[in-house]
Design a protein around this motif. Sequence first.
Motif, PDB file in Angstrom:
ATOM      1  N   HIS A   1       0.829  -1.219   0.000  1.00 51.97           N
ATOM      2  CA  HIS A   1       0.000   0.000   0.000  1.00 51.97           C
ATOM      3  C   HIS A   1       0.862   1.267   0.000  1.00 51.97           C
ATOM      4  CE1 HIS A   1      -3.501  -2.500   0.717  1.00 51.97           C
ATOM      5  NE2 HIS A   1      -2.918  -3.036   1.787  1.00 51.97           N
ATOM      6  N   ARG A   2       2.056   1.185   0.582  1.00 54.42           N
ATOM      7  CA  ARG A   2       2.952   2.350   0.624  1.00 54.42           C
ATOM      8  C   ARG A   2       4.333   1.925   0.118  1.00 54.42           C
ATOM      9  NH1 ARG A   2       3.128   6.009   5.691  1.00 54.42           N
ATOM     10  NH2 ARG A   2       3.189   7.598   4.083  1.00 54.42           N
ATOM     11  N   VAL A   3       4.834   2.662  -0.857  1.00 49.15           N
ATOM     12  CA  VAL A   3       6.118   2.347  -1.487  1.00 49.15           C
ATOM     13  C   VAL A   3       7.085   3.501  -1.247  1.00 49.15           C
ATOM     14  CG1 VAL A   3       7.313   1.822  -3.652  1.00 49.15           C
ATOM     15  CG2 VAL A   3       4.983   0.966  -3.264  1.00 49.15           C
ATOM     16  N   ALA A   4       8.304   3.175  -0.864  1.00 51.81           N
ATOM     17  CA  ALA A   4       9.354   4.184  -0.666  1.00 51.81           C
ATOM     18  C   ALA A   4      10.382   4.050  -1.781  1.00 51.81           C
ATOM     19  CB  ALA A   4      10.030   4.001   0.692  1.00 51.81           C
TER      20      ALA A   4
ATOM     21  N   LYS B   1      -4.154   4.061  -6.018  1.00 54.51           N
ATOM     22  CA  LYS B   1      -4.336   4.416  -4.612  1.00 54.51           C
ATOM     23  C   LYS B   1      -3.064   4.196  -3.785  1.00 54.51           C
ATOM     24  CE  LYS B   1      -9.327   3.597  -4.453  1.00 54.51           C
ATOM     25  NZ  LYS B   1     -10.420   2.855  -3.793  1.00 54.51           N
ATOM     26  N   THR B   2      -2.021   3.723  -4.415  1.00 55.81           N
ATOM     27  CA  THR B   2      -0.760   3.486  -3.705  1.00 55.81           C
ATOM     28  C   THR B   2      -0.146   4.805  -3.254  1.00 55.81           C
ATOM     29  OG1 THR B   2      -0.406   1.587  -5.160  1.00 55.81           O
ATOM     30  CG2 THR B   2       1.464   2.322  -3.842  1.00 55.81           C
TER      31      THR B   2
ATOM     32  N   LEU C   1      14.804   2.961   7.214  1.00 52.24           N
ATOM     33  CA  LEU C   1      13.984   2.212   6.254  1.00 52.24           C
ATOM     34  C   LEU C   1      13.545   0.872   6.843  1.00 52.24           C
ATOM     35  CD1 LEU C   1      16.061   2.894   3.016  1.00 52.24           C
ATOM     36  CD2 LEU C   1      13.812   3.844   3.566  1.00 52.24           C
ATOM     37  N   THR C   2      14.469   0.208   7.527  1.00 51.23           N
ATOM     38  CA  THR C   2      14.152  -1.093   8.123  1.00 51.23           C
ATOM     39  C   THR C   2      13.085  -0.971   9.201  1.00 51.23           C
ATOM     40  OG1 THR C   2      16.411  -1.863   7.687  1.00 51.23           O
ATOM     41  CG2 THR C   2      15.132  -3.090   9.290  1.00 51.23           C
ATOM     42  N   ASN C   3      13.231   0.028  10.052  1.00 49.82           N
ATOM     43  CA  ASN C   3      12.259   0.221  11.135  1.00 49.82           C
ATOM     44  C   ASN C   3      10.867   0.561  10.596  1.00 49.82           C
ATOM     45  OD1 ASN C   3      14.204  -0.274  13.099  1.00 49.82           O
ATOM     46  ND2 ASN C   3      14.761   1.888  13.308  1.00 49.82           N
ATOM     47  N   ARG C   4      10.820   1.384   9.561  1.00 50.70           N
ATOM     48  CA  ARG C   4       9.520   1.741   8.984  1.00 50.70           C
ATOM     49  C   ARG C   4       8.890   0.545   8.264  1.00 50.70           C
ATOM     50  NH1 ARG C   4       9.143   7.682   6.392  1.00 50.70           N
ATOM     51  NH2 ARG C   4       6.953   7.176   6.790  1.00 50.70           N
ATOM     52  N   PHE C   5       9.735  -0.331   7.711  1.00 53.93           N
ATOM     53  CA  PHE C   5       9.206  -1.541   7.075  1.00 53.93           C
ATOM     54  C   PHE C   5       8.664  -2.504   8.126  1.00 53.93           C
ATOM     55  CE2 PHE C   5       9.807  -5.911   5.570  1.00 53.93           C
ATOM     56  CZ  PHE C   5       9.059  -5.884   4.398  1.00 53.93           C
ATOM     57  N   LEU C   6       9.413  -2.665   9.208  1.00 53.88           N
ATOM     58  CA  LEU C   6       8.986  -3.592  10.261  1.00 53.88           C
ATOM     59  C   LEU C   6       7.737  -3.099  10.979  1.00 53.88           C
ATOM     60  CD1 LEU C   6      12.461  -4.551  11.808  1.00 53.88           C
ATOM     61  CD2 LEU C   6      11.039  -5.916  10.269  1.00 53.88           C
ATOM     62  N   SER C   7       7.561  -1.782  11.062  1.00 58.37           N
ATOM     63  CA  SER C   7       6.374  -1.222  11.720  1.00 58.37           C
ATOM     64  C   SER C   7       5.199  -1.063  10.756  1.00 58.37           C
ATOM     65  CB  SER C   7       6.717   0.135  12.341  1.00 58.37           C
ATOM     66  OG  SER C   7       7.112   1.063  11.342  1.00 58.37           O
ATOM     67  N   HIS C   8       5.350  -1.573   9.507  1.00 57.83           N
ATOM     68  CA  HIS C   8       4.297  -1.555   8.477  1.00 57.83           C
ATOM     69  C   HIS C   8       3.955  -0.140   8.006  1.00 57.83           C
ATOM     70  CE1 HIS C   8       2.759  -5.892   8.849  1.00 57.83           C
ATOM     71  NE2 HIS C   8       3.854  -5.803   9.598  1.00 57.83           N
ATOM     72  N   GLU C   9       4.853   0.818   8.219  1.00 56.03           N
ATOM     73  CA  GLU C   9       4.659   2.156   7.651  1.00 56.03           C
ATOM     74  C   GLU C   9       4.990   2.148   6.164  1.00 56.03           C
ATOM     75  OE1 GLU C   9       6.511   5.390   9.771  1.00 56.03           O
ATOM     76  OE2 GLU C   9       6.489   4.256  11.633  1.00 56.03           O
ATOM     77  N   ILE C  10       5.867   1.229   5.749  1.00 57.66           N
ATOM     78  CA  ILE C  10       6.273   1.064   4.361  1.00 57.66           C
ATOM     79  C   ILE C  10       6.189  -0.426   4.031  1.00 57.66           C
ATOM     80  CG2 ILE C  10       8.184   1.258   2.712  1.00 57.66           C
ATOM     81  CD1 ILE C  10       9.199   3.645   4.298  1.00 57.66           C
ATOM     82  N   ASP C  11       5.668  -0.722   2.841  1.00 66.22           N
ATOM     83  CA  ASP C  11       5.524  -2.128   2.437  1.00 66.22           C
ATOM     84  C   ASP C  11       6.569  -2.553   1.411  1.00 66.22           C
ATOM     85  OD1 ASP C  11       3.133  -2.513   4.011  1.00 66.22           O
ATOM     86  OD2 ASP C  11       2.127  -1.248   2.524  1.00 66.22           O
ATOM     87  N   ARG C  12       7.198  -1.574   0.772  1.00 68.21           N
ATOM     88  CA  ARG C  12       8.250  -1.880  -0.200  1.00 68.21           C
ATOM     89  C   ARG C  12       9.230  -0.727  -0.277  1.00 68.21           C
ATOM     90  NH1 ARG C  12       6.700  -2.563  -6.412  1.00 68.21           N
ATOM     91  NH2 ARG C  12       5.644  -4.472  -5.677  1.00 68.21           N
TER      92      ARG C  12
END
Length: 291
Positions: A74-77, A113-114, A159-170
């Motif tokens: 849903h959220r891409v960085a 919607k991404t 980046l890793t922390n935001r991925f693990l906390s589901h703030e970023i999915d990719r």
Amino acid sequence: MASMRELKGRIGSVNSSQKITGAMKMISSAKLRKVQSALEHLMPFRNQLQNTINNLLGADSEYQSPLTEQRPVHRVAFVVFGSDEGLCGAFNVSLFKFLLEAINRTNNELGTKTEYIVYPVGKKILSSVSKMKDVEIADVSYLNSKSGADAVKRLTDELTNRFLSHEIDRVELLYFHFKSIGSQALDSRILLPVSVADLAGGELLSHAKPYIYEPDSETIFRTVIPLYVRSNLHETWLESRTSEQAARIMAMQMANDNAKKLLDSLQLEYNKLRQQNITAELLDILGGSVQ
């Protein structure tokens, strides 16, 4: 037609510019060798990590890590590696266009919607990205051409922390892949989530079974994966810096070549005008003698 004084001034100005571009080319060449050396020093660490991962994957067990979790996106960085300084040709312009293409590609893949978060590394790419709408711009001012491994680790941890906390999915990296001084290609790679296909970058070792892992293979796997992610980001950053210096060398070389052509043209025009003036003075003298 320009006068001799104007032509002489232009010749002097072009000569000065040629000296500046020549000096900048030499500076970029020195920086290129330095970054290439750093990239070469990183490779043994990368290779050892890859060997460790291959040994683990070569065993019969299946390993899982939070960083390998595949989930709906849903959220891409996008991390875009640009430059802090200019005079490197179309380096930053091409990266910005590549970012727009990546967003369009992702929209076609995942839907409009991404949500997108852009990490612009470099002042020049930041000035272009800051004009984009409906995109979150992250602060990466701590990572620049003078930064060390600590700044790369800081970005990796964020980046890793935001991925693990589901703030970023990719997390996707956009950069220039360095082939040679005269050739750099736009490239992208998925940093997170880590795919098993990317992990098995080398040949799986069939003799991995006799290895004794301490404390256990699962713990080692979970420890190695964050190091693998960090080394990937570090390698990409060094490749981008190497490509930047190579692009600047080529830009300065082209500027030198153009300056040389312009000097030859101005010198020819100056000589023609000088010859015309001499001929006119001789005709005046001869005309006066006849009278």
